[in-house]
Design a protein around this motif. Structure first.
Motif, PDB file in Angstrom:
ATOM      1  N   LYS A   1       0.836  -1.196   0.000  1.00 19.53           N
ATOM      2  CA  LYS A   1       0.000   0.000   0.000  1.00 19.53           C
ATOM      3  C   LYS A   1       0.878   1.257   0.000  1.00 19.53           C
ATOM      4  CE  LYS A   1      -4.025   1.997   2.256  1.00 19.53           C
ATOM      5  NZ  LYS A   1      -4.892   1.942   1.094  1.00 19.53           N
TER       6      LYS A   1
ATOM      7  N   SER B   1       1.087   4.138  -2.887  1.00 21.28           N
ATOM      8  CA  SER B   1       0.842   5.556  -2.609  1.00 21.28           C
ATOM      9  C   SER B   1       1.979   6.432  -3.145  1.00 21.28           C
ATOM     10  CB  SER B   1       0.650   5.791  -1.111  1.00 21.28           C
ATOM     11  OG  SER B   1       1.872   5.689  -0.422  1.00 21.28           O
TER      12      SER B   1
ATOM     13  N   SER C   1      -4.555   5.346  -8.204  1.00 20.80           N
ATOM     14  CA  SER C   1      -3.196   4.865  -8.434  1.00 20.80           C
ATOM     15  C   SER C   1      -2.755   5.132  -9.872  1.00 20.80           C
ATOM     16  CB  SER C   1      -3.119   3.356  -8.165  1.00 20.80           C
ATOM     17  OG  SER C   1      -1.844   2.867  -8.527  1.00 20.80           O
TER      18      SER C   1
ATOM     19  N   GLN D   1      -5.726  -2.692  -4.580  1.00 21.20           N
ATOM     20  CA  GLN D   1      -5.077  -1.375  -4.541  1.00 21.20           C
ATOM     21  C   GLN D   1      -4.914  -0.783  -5.944  1.00 21.20           C
ATOM     22  OE1 GLN D   1      -4.544  -0.106  -1.331  1.00 21.20           O
ATOM     23  NE2 GLN D   1      -5.621  -2.034  -1.002  1.00 21.20           N
TER      24      GLN D   1
END
Length: 135
Positions: free
Chosen positions: A64, A68, A116, A109
């Motif tokens: 994660k 990011s 993203s 994700q």
């Protein structure tokens, strides 16, 4: 060494040692602060290394964090975990919890609705999801 100590003491990581809970959104205030502390200390190389950690929750958090940061290796790491069937307990921020496989957490994700940089388009996301369900 500073990173290792953080992993043992911060609530978001230390929760593994009492179980393997993680909030998918990492949106609780105390967890969010600890997550941000991890990102302040850990380099991308640290996070890449942690994606292969023996603890599933740490693999998820590291992934994660890399996502990011729009790390260019994020998809490669996802594919390296296509057989990662270890489970973590996730919550939706409310009182509902469920078990999710690390590979599914990582894939989520990069779903088409995220911000993203390396998210998949819907067709590719569905294709990978189907492949992961078979394994």
């Amino acid at each position: 060494m500073k990173l290792v100590e953080l992993l043992k003491t911060e609530k978001i990581i230390a929760s593994y040692f009492q179980g393997n809970k993680i909030s998918v959104l990492l949106d609780e205030v105390d967890q969010s602060n600890n997550y941000q502390n991890l990102l302040k200390i850990a380099t991308d190389e640290d996070l890449i290394y942690l994606t292969d950690n023996e603890y599933p929750i740490i693999r998820c958090i590291a992934f994660k964090g890399l996502n990011s940061r729009n790390n260019t290796r994020i998809r490669e790491i996802l594919y390296n975990h296509k057989n990662d069937n270890s489970e973590v307990e996730c919550s939706n921020g409310a009182c509902l919890t469920n078990q999710i496989k690390v590979k599914e957490f990582m894939l989520e994700q990069l779903n088409p609705e995220t911000t993203s940089k390396y998210r998949f388009n819907l067709e590719k996301f569905e294709s990978i999801t189907k492949m992961y369900e078979k394994e």
